[in-house]
Design a protein around this motif. Structure first.
Motif, PDB file in Angstrom:
ATOM      1  N   GLU A  13       7.262  -8.508  -3.053  1.00 32.85           N
ATOM      2  CA  GLU A  13       6.035  -8.096  -3.728  1.00 32.85           C
ATOM      3  C   GLU A  13       4.884  -9.029  -3.383  1.00 32.85           C
ATOM      4  OE1 GLU A  13       7.322  -6.074  -7.875  1.00 32.85           O
ATOM      5  OE2 GLU A  13       6.210  -7.938  -8.020  1.00 32.85           O
ATOM      6  N   THR A  72       1.148   0.998  13.679  1.00 30.83           N
ATOM      7  CA  THR A  72       2.338   0.585  12.922  1.00 30.83           C
ATOM      8  C   THR A  72       2.428  -0.928  12.808  1.00 30.83           C
ATOM      9  OG1 THR A  72       4.695   1.006  12.582  1.00 30.83           O
ATOM     10  CG2 THR A  72       4.017   0.478  14.851  1.00 30.83           C
ATOM     11  N   PRO A  90      -1.191  -1.489   3.253  1.00 27.29           N
ATOM     12  CA  PRO A  90      -1.100  -0.745   1.992  1.00 27.29           C
ATOM     13  C   PRO A  90      -2.058  -1.241   0.908  1.00 27.29           C
ATOM     14  CG  PRO A  90       1.081  -1.401   2.780  1.00 27.29           C
ATOM     15  CD  PRO A  90       0.083  -2.134   3.606  1.00 27.29           C
ATOM     16  N   SER A  97      -5.151   7.155   6.027  1.00 24.86           N
ATOM     17  CA  SER A  97      -4.083   6.956   5.032  1.00 24.86           C
ATOM     18  C   SER A  97      -3.090   5.930   5.564  1.00 24.86           C
ATOM     19  CB  SER A  97      -3.369   8.277   4.718  1.00 24.86           C
ATOM     20  OG  SER A  97      -2.760   8.773   5.886  1.00 24.86           O
ATOM     21  N   THR A  98      -2.266   5.419   4.646  1.00 26.53           N
ATOM     22  CA  THR A  98      -1.246   4.439   5.052  1.00 26.53           C
ATOM     23  C   THR A  98       0.133   4.936   4.636  1.00 26.53           C
ATOM     24  OG1 THR A  98      -1.522   3.225   2.977  1.00 26.53           O
ATOM     25  CG2 THR A  98      -2.826   2.478   4.837  1.00 26.53           C
ATOM     26  N   GLY A  99       1.161   4.417   5.317  1.00 24.46           N
ATOM     27  CA  GLY A  99       2.541   4.827   4.993  1.00 24.46           C
ATOM     28  C   GLY A  99       3.122   3.943   3.889  1.00 24.46           C
ATOM     29  N   LYS A 100       4.385   4.209   3.606  1.00 22.01           N
ATOM     30  CA  LYS A 100       5.085   3.389   2.602  1.00 22.01           C
ATOM     31  C   LYS A 100       5.341   2.002   3.173  1.00 22.01           C
ATOM     32  CE  LYS A 100       8.888   4.611   0.606  1.00 22.01           C
ATOM     33  NZ  LYS A 100      10.149   5.270   0.274  1.00 22.01           N
ATOM     34  N   PRO A 101       5.227   0.947   2.359  1.00 28.63           N
ATOM     35  CA  PRO A 101       5.498  -0.392   2.908  1.00 28.63           C
ATOM     36  C   PRO A 101       6.914  -0.484   3.498  1.00 28.63           C
ATOM     37  CG  PRO A 101       4.505  -0.536   0.724  1.00 28.63           C
ATOM     38  CD  PRO A 101       4.811   0.914   0.961  1.00 28.63           C
ATOM     39  N   HIS A 116      10.430  -2.245   4.412  1.00 26.72           N
ATOM     40  CA  HIS A 116      11.274  -3.283   3.839  1.00 26.72           C
ATOM     41  C   HIS A 116      11.653  -4.219   4.987  1.00 26.72           C
ATOM     42  CE1 HIS A 116      13.843  -5.132   0.928  1.00 26.72           C
ATOM     43  NE2 HIS A 116      14.843  -5.089   1.780  1.00 26.72           N
ATOM     44  N   THR A 136       2.636  -7.150   2.733  1.00 28.00           N
ATOM     45  CA  THR A 136       2.909  -5.715   2.779  1.00 28.00           C
ATOM     46  C   THR A 136       2.547  -5.197   4.164  1.00 28.00           C
ATOM     47  OG1 THR A 136       0.726  -5.361   1.860  1.00 28.00           O
ATOM     48  CG2 THR A 136       2.537  -5.268   0.314  1.00 28.00           C
ATOM     49  N   SER A 148       2.724  -1.694   6.821  1.00 34.83           N
ATOM     50  CA  SER A 148       3.007  -0.250   6.900  1.00 34.83           C
ATOM     51  C   SER A 148       2.354   0.365   8.124  1.00 34.83           C
ATOM     52  CB  SER A 148       2.497   0.476   5.647  1.00 34.83           C
ATOM     53  OG  SER A 148       1.090   0.602   5.708  1.00 34.83           O
ATOM     54  N   GLU A 149       2.613   1.662   8.248  1.00 35.16           N
ATOM     55  CA  GLU A 149       1.902   2.440   9.258  1.00 35.16           C
ATOM     56  C   GLU A 149       0.517   2.791   8.714  1.00 35.16           C
ATOM     57  OE1 GLU A 149       4.718   5.323  11.637  1.00 35.16           O
ATOM     58  OE2 GLU A 149       5.272   5.312   9.507  1.00 35.16           O
TER      59      GLU A 149
END
Ligand SMILES: Cc1cc2nc3c(=O)[nH]c(=O)nc-3n(C[C@H](O)[C@H](O)[C@H](O)COP(=O)(O)OP(=O)(O)OC[C@H]3O[C@@H](n4cnc5c(N)ncnc54)[C@H](O)[C@@H]3O)c2cc1C
Length: 382
Positions: free
Chosen positions: A36, A157, A163, A196-200, A202, A210, A212-213
């Protein structure tokens, strides 16, 4: 090669070190465990002026030179701040804001730099694409002029801070046939239509950052948000990557110092075969090698920083030497630190576990170790 630190710089370093140790480090392990990003840590970094360090005071910065920026990063790493937040700071300050500051016009500087330097806004930089990593010049995101706007299509990417970012410096091509000479930089705000952005993701390490794409679907960018000149984006990206190979490496140097201190303490306290493990030559040699590597890595990084301060705009050879050295040998230091801690080194409660995972990134992000060797050998055989 000449560089030294002034009294003022050393005082600044010590102040940051103490503040970070007391105020920031206690929050880091949990942020890493939960993967986080901590806005509380971000605010503390902002309060210390560390999110706008190299920019002039009139833009909300502290007017620090590159060596001072490295000292700040080193102090944070040395105090034990996790590499996730350090990466977030680096991507924000050096990859995004600095590019905006260096190549932006006055209106752009006034609009974006103060907000970013205070930490009110978070910045990111989008160069890498799913099909264009090491070969960044082959990027496929396009920008087409329509009236008073540019229409961007494509995706990026592995974008640090994406994010949570308010603004992104994006590299897109206005003419694929021109290859790198078609690449242009754009300032894209998160609320622009089609962004827009993708999900963070892992991640293995640097977990509190964080990543993301980023997607551009007929993303509308006003004409006034072209950054610098058309077709010069690839050059800007290269200049930016030199930060990746200097100030962004400094926290890893501090991290090596932190690990050495932790290991020296542990080796004094941990008893096996009725002796502290520091009395075994195998452990002594590990500690000594870690120190040798750290000192050499430090010289390589400050060498690049001092060249940048001396006004050399492009220092590819020294920058790639520093990046390859810190990446590969920093990973070795982290691995040996875990080894000295034995089984405890494999457990999250001890920071060396996180630091080994984090150290891997320095061999990949901002240009892999292989690519650094490619650059070095190309320059040797010109
Ligand atoms: C946590 C994280 C954060 C990142 N943050 C950002 C960011 O904020 N913005 C951004 O734009 N990018 C970011 N990146 C992307 C990063 O810069 C790329 O991952 C990196 O440049 C490598 O590209 P790639 O992953 O596509 O690997 P590839 O280029 O596909 O490489 C795969 C392997 O092939 C090797 N290889 C490739 N070409 C050669 C060659 N010519 N000779 C020898 N070996 C070669 C590489 O060294 C590597 O071992 C981030 C990545 C990570 C993991």
């Amino acid at each position: 090669m000449e560089f030294g630190f002034s009294e003022e710089q050393l005082l600044f370093r010590d102040t940051i070190y103490k503040y970070a140790k007391n105020e920031i480090v206690p929050l880091c392990a949990e942020a890493d465990l939960k993967s986080e990003f901590s806005f509380e840590i971000w605010k503390k970094l902002g309060d210390m002026g560390l999110l706008g360090l190299p920019f002039p005071e009139e833009y909300g910065g502290q007017g620090a030179d590159v060596v001072t920026c490295c000292l700040a990063g080193e102090a944070l790493g040395h105090a034990g701040v996790d590499s996730g937040h350090m990466l977030a700071l680096g991507a924000h300050t050096y990859l995004c804001t600095d590019t905006l500051f260096k190549h932006g016009n006055e209106a752009q500087r006034k609009k974006y730099v103060p907000k970013l330097a205070s930490g009110e806004w978070i910045g990111c930089m989008g160069l890498t694409e799913p099909g264009a990593g090491s070969d960044a010049a082959s990027l496929q995101t396009t920008a087409v002029k329509k009236g008073d706007r540019w229409i961007l299509n494509g995706s990026k990417t592995f974008i640090t801070n994406a994010p949570i970012a308010n603004v992104c410096v994006v590299y897109a091509t206005v003419d694929k046939s021109k290859k790198h000479a078609g690449i242009t930089a754009f300032i894209v705000e998160k609320d622009f239509k089609g962004f827009s952005t993708g999900k963070p993701f892992h991640k293995m390490g640097v977990r509190a950052s964080t990543t993301s794409e980023v997607f551009f679907e007929d993303c509308e960018v006003p004409e006034e948000n072209v950054l610098g000149n058309i077709g010069e984006g690839f050059m800007y990206a290269h200049q930016t990557l030199e930060w990746d190979r200097s100030a962004l490496l400094a926290p890893f140097i501090g991290g090596m110092q932190f690990m050495i201190e932790q290991c020296a303490k542990y080796a004094s306290e941990r008893v096996q075969f009725d002796k502290p493990i520091k009395s075994f030559q195998a452990i002594q040699h590990k500690l000594a090698d870690m120190k040798v590597i750290m000192e050499a890595a430090r010289l390589a990084v400050y060498r690049v920083a001092s060249l940048k301060d001396a006004g050399y705009p492009i220092n590819h050879l020294q920058a790639s030497i520093a990046k390859a050295f810190v990446g590969d040998w920093g990973f070795k230091v982290a691995s040996e630190a875990v080894q000295i801690f034995g089984g405890y080194g494999y457990i999250h409660d001890y920071p060396v576990e996180r630091m080994l995972r984090d150290a891997k990134l320095a061999q990949i992000g901002g240009g892999t170790s292989e690519v650094q060797r490619l650059i070095i050998s190309r320059l040797l055989t010109l």
